[in-house]
Design a protein around this motif. Structure first.
Motif, PDB file in Angstrom:
ATOM      1  N   GLU A 111     -13.144  52.491 -11.784  1.00  0.00           N
ATOM      2  CA  GLU A 111     -14.248  51.654 -11.406  1.00  0.00           C
ATOM      3  C   GLU A 111     -14.452  51.484  -9.938  1.00  0.00           C
ATOM      4  O   GLU A 111     -13.811  50.997  -9.052  1.00  0.00           O
ATOM      5  CB  GLU A 111     -13.806  50.122 -12.006  1.00  0.00           C
ATOM      6  CG  GLU A 111     -14.828  49.043 -11.572  1.00  0.00           C
ATOM      7  CD  GLU A 111     -14.109  47.521 -11.833  1.00  0.00           C
ATOM      8  OE1 GLU A 111     -14.615  46.456 -11.340  1.00  0.00           O
ATOM      9  OE2 GLU A 111     -12.974  47.688 -12.464  1.00  0.00           O
ATOM     10  N   ASP A 112     -15.628  51.867  -9.791  1.00  0.00           N
ATOM     11  CA  ASP A 112     -16.254  52.098  -8.273  1.00  0.00           C
ATOM     12  C   ASP A 112     -16.347  50.508  -7.585  1.00  0.00           C
ATOM     13  O   ASP A 112     -17.170  49.837  -8.089  1.00  0.00           O
ATOM     14  CB  ASP A 112     -17.476  52.726  -8.249  1.00  0.00           C
ATOM     15  CG  ASP A 112     -17.922  53.206  -6.756  1.00  0.00           C
ATOM     16  OD1 ASP A 112     -17.355  52.648  -5.923  1.00  0.00           O
ATOM     17  OD2 ASP A 112     -18.843  54.104  -6.475  1.00  0.00           O
ATOM     18  N   LEU A 113     -15.487  50.328  -6.650  1.00  0.00           N
ATOM     19  CA  LEU A 113     -15.627  49.046  -5.865  1.00  0.00           C
ATOM     20  C   LEU A 113     -16.679  48.979  -4.653  1.00  0.00           C
ATOM     21  O   LEU A 113     -16.882  48.043  -4.139  1.00  0.00           O
ATOM     22  CB  LEU A 113     -14.174  48.547  -5.712  1.00  0.00           C
ATOM     23  CG  LEU A 113     -13.162  48.307  -6.610  1.00  0.00           C
ATOM     24  CD1 LEU A 113     -12.036  48.013  -5.903  1.00  0.00           C
ATOM     25  CD2 LEU A 113     -13.741  47.489  -7.622  1.00  0.00           C
ATOM     26  N   THR A 118     -11.784  52.512  -5.109  1.00  0.00           N
ATOM     27  CA  THR A 118     -11.735  52.586  -6.712  1.00  0.00           C
ATOM     28  C   THR A 118     -10.608  51.719  -7.370  1.00  0.00           C
ATOM     29  O   THR A 118      -9.697  51.762  -6.895  1.00  0.00           O
ATOM     30  CB  THR A 118     -11.946  54.075  -7.325  1.00  0.00           C
ATOM     31  OG1 THR A 118     -12.982  54.791  -6.810  1.00  0.00           O
ATOM     32  CG2 THR A 118     -11.951  53.841  -8.898  1.00  0.00           C
ATOM     33  N   ARG A 119     -11.224  51.078  -8.423  1.00  0.00           N
ATOM     34  CA  ARG A 119      -9.822  50.218  -9.189  1.00  0.00           C
ATOM     35  C   ARG A 119      -9.763  51.052 -10.372  1.00  0.00           C
ATOM     36  O   ARG A 119     -10.520  51.466 -11.083  1.00  0.00           O
ATOM     37  CB  ARG A 119     -10.181  48.810  -9.652  1.00  0.00           C
ATOM     38  CG  ARG A 119      -9.422  47.956 -10.253  1.00  0.00           C
ATOM     39  CD  ARG A 119      -9.594  46.746 -10.506  1.00  0.00           C
ATOM     40  NE  ARG A 119      -9.554  46.269  -9.012  1.00  0.00           N
ATOM     41  CZ  ARG A 119      -9.866  44.987  -8.585  1.00  0.00           C
ATOM     42  NH1 ARG A 119     -10.410  44.594  -9.408  1.00  0.00           N
ATOM     43  NH2 ARG A 119      -9.475  44.602  -7.592  1.00  0.00           N
ATOM     44  N   LEU A 120      -8.446  51.586 -10.785  1.00  0.00           N
ATOM     45  CA  LEU A 120      -8.099  52.318 -11.940  1.00  0.00           C
ATOM     46  C   LEU A 120      -7.574  51.493 -12.726  1.00  0.00           C
ATOM     47  O   LEU A 120      -6.474  50.478 -12.303  1.00  0.00           O
ATOM     48  CB  LEU A 120      -6.998  53.301 -11.551  1.00  0.00           C
ATOM     49  CG  LEU A 120      -5.980  53.936 -12.566  1.00  0.00           C
ATOM     50  CD1 LEU A 120      -7.084  54.836 -13.368  1.00  0.00           C
ATOM     51  CD2 LEU A 120      -4.988  54.852 -11.892  1.00  0.00           C
ATOM     52  N   ARG A 121      -8.057  50.967 -13.630  1.00  0.00           N
ATOM     53  CA  ARG A 121      -7.508  50.347 -14.988  1.00  0.00           C
ATOM     54  C   ARG A 121      -7.056  51.162 -16.117  1.00  0.00           C
ATOM     55  O   ARG A 121      -7.662  52.131 -16.419  1.00  0.00           O
ATOM     56  CB  ARG A 121      -8.401  49.235 -15.327  1.00  0.00           C
ATOM     57  CG  ARG A 121      -8.755  48.141 -14.551  1.00  0.00           C
ATOM     58  CD  ARG A 121      -9.951  47.413 -14.851  1.00  0.00           C
ATOM     59  NE  ARG A 121     -11.186  47.933 -15.439  1.00  0.00           N
ATOM     60  CZ  ARG A 121     -11.470  47.775 -16.847  1.00  0.00           C
ATOM     61  NH1 ARG A 121     -10.780  47.330 -17.599  1.00  0.00           N
ATOM     62  NH2 ARG A 121     -12.766  48.377 -17.253  1.00  0.00           N
ATOM     63  N   ALA A 122      -5.811  50.910 -16.621  1.00  0.00           N
ATOM     64  CA  ALA A 122      -5.197  51.775 -17.545  1.00  0.00           C
ATOM     65  C   ALA A 122      -4.762  50.738 -18.607  1.00  0.00           C
ATOM     66  O   ALA A 122      -4.266  49.522 -18.480  1.00  0.00           O
ATOM     67  CB  ALA A 122      -4.092  52.542 -17.116  1.00  0.00           C
ATOM     68  N   GLN A 123      -4.864  51.352 -20.023  1.00  0.00           N
ATOM     69  CA  GLN A 123      -4.462  50.532 -21.014  1.00  0.00           C
ATOM     70  C   GLN A 123      -3.578  51.401 -21.981  1.00  0.00           C
ATOM     71  O   GLN A 123      -4.083  52.612 -22.395  1.00  0.00           O
ATOM     72  CB  GLN A 123      -5.465  49.723 -21.760  1.00  0.00           C
ATOM     73  CG  GLN A 123      -5.163  49.153 -22.974  1.00  0.00           C
ATOM     74  CD  GLN A 123      -6.401  48.499 -23.544  1.00  0.00           C
ATOM     75  OE1 GLN A 123      -6.546  47.438 -23.162  1.00  0.00           O
ATOM     76  NE2 GLN A 123      -6.705  48.957 -24.740  1.00  0.00           N
ATOM     77  N   SER A 124      -2.366  51.040 -22.483  1.00  0.00           N
ATOM     78  CA  SER A 124      -1.655  52.017 -23.401  1.00  0.00           C
ATOM     79  C   SER A 124      -1.259  51.020 -24.671  1.00  0.00           C
ATOM     80  O   SER A 124      -0.886  49.928 -24.422  1.00  0.00           O
ATOM     81  CB  SER A 124      -0.572  52.248 -22.899  1.00  0.00           C
ATOM     82  OG  SER A 124      -0.538  53.061 -21.564  1.00  0.00           O
ATOM     83  N   LEU A 125      -1.921  51.393 -25.611  1.00  0.00           N
ATOM     84  CA  LEU A 125      -1.646  50.853 -27.028  1.00  0.00           C
ATOM     85  C   LEU A 125      -0.617  51.744 -27.935  1.00  0.00           C
ATOM     86  O   LEU A 125      -0.750  53.005 -27.925  1.00  0.00           O
ATOM     87  CB  LEU A 125      -3.037  50.980 -27.908  1.00  0.00           C
ATOM     88  CG  LEU A 125      -2.847  50.346 -29.349  1.00  0.00           C
ATOM     89  CD1 LEU A 125      -2.408  48.780 -29.482  1.00  0.00           C
ATOM     90  CD2 LEU A 125      -4.060  50.573 -30.039  1.00  0.00           C
ATOM     91  N   VAL A 126       0.630  51.147 -28.201  1.00  0.00           N
ATOM     92  CA  VAL A 126       1.575  51.636 -28.714  1.00  0.00           C
ATOM     93  C   VAL A 126       1.793  51.006 -30.335  1.00  0.00           C
ATOM     94  O   VAL A 126       0.890  50.267 -30.572  1.00  0.00           O
ATOM     95  CB  VAL A 126       2.873  51.406 -27.739  1.00  0.00           C
ATOM     96  CG1 VAL A 126       2.787  52.112 -26.516  1.00  0.00           C
ATOM     97  CG2 VAL A 126       3.271  50.070 -27.941  1.00  0.00           C
TER      98      VAL A 126
END
Length: 160
Positions: A111-113, A118-126
């Protein structure tokens, strides 16, 4: 919008999901490159003191990857597939080969701030809450924080 200088790690109480957020002094293209260039990725991923070697790396939609991280004679192998690679996000699977039945679906957003951040967002679905909690107990937070600190140094010195 507040600046996030360390990795914020949160769990979802209703889904077996881990969410991570961190801000970087970098353009989105730099973070994409750091996550898709195998030589760069190997230099920053994981905790301090681990050496990472890429077995194979095809960072494109439909491609796959595999690498090993080693320390003190112990090796930890990881593999996955890139489901989607585009300038603003990566969708991939992630498997630790020591637990081959545990496959996470990961999404990373860049995400360009503005102003070179830049904001890095990460999501891990297990697969389950048990797997999610096992990941959290595994030392994942240390590996993520130390890895991203290495990435910040590579960004600061102009390597990325």
């Amino acid at each position: 919008m507040p600046k996030i200088t360390e990795t914020a790690i949160e769990v979802d109480p209703k889904l077996p999901v881990i969410r991570m957020t961190r801000d970087f002094a970098a353009a989105p293209e730099q973070l994409l490159r750091a996550h898709t260039d195998p030589e760069l990725f190997a230099r920053w991923v994981g905790p301090e003191g681990m050496d990472t070697r890429i077995d194979h790396w095809d960072a494109r939609t439909g491609g796959s990857w595999r690498y090993v991280s080693a320390r003190d004679g112990e090796e930890y192998w990881f593999r996955g597939t890139f489901h989607e690679v585009r300038p603003d996000r990566i969708v991939q699977t992630f498997t630790y080969e020591g637990e081959p039945d545990g496959v996470a679906l990961e999404t990373l957003w860049f995400e360009d701030l503005g102003d070179g951040r830049t904001r890095l967002r990460a999501q891990s679905l297990v697969d389950s809450f048990e797997d999610r909690d096992m990941w959290l107990r595994s030392g994942m937070e240390t590996g993520v924080d130390e890895g991203y600190a290495k990435l910040e140094r590579l960004l600061a010195d102009g390597t990325v």
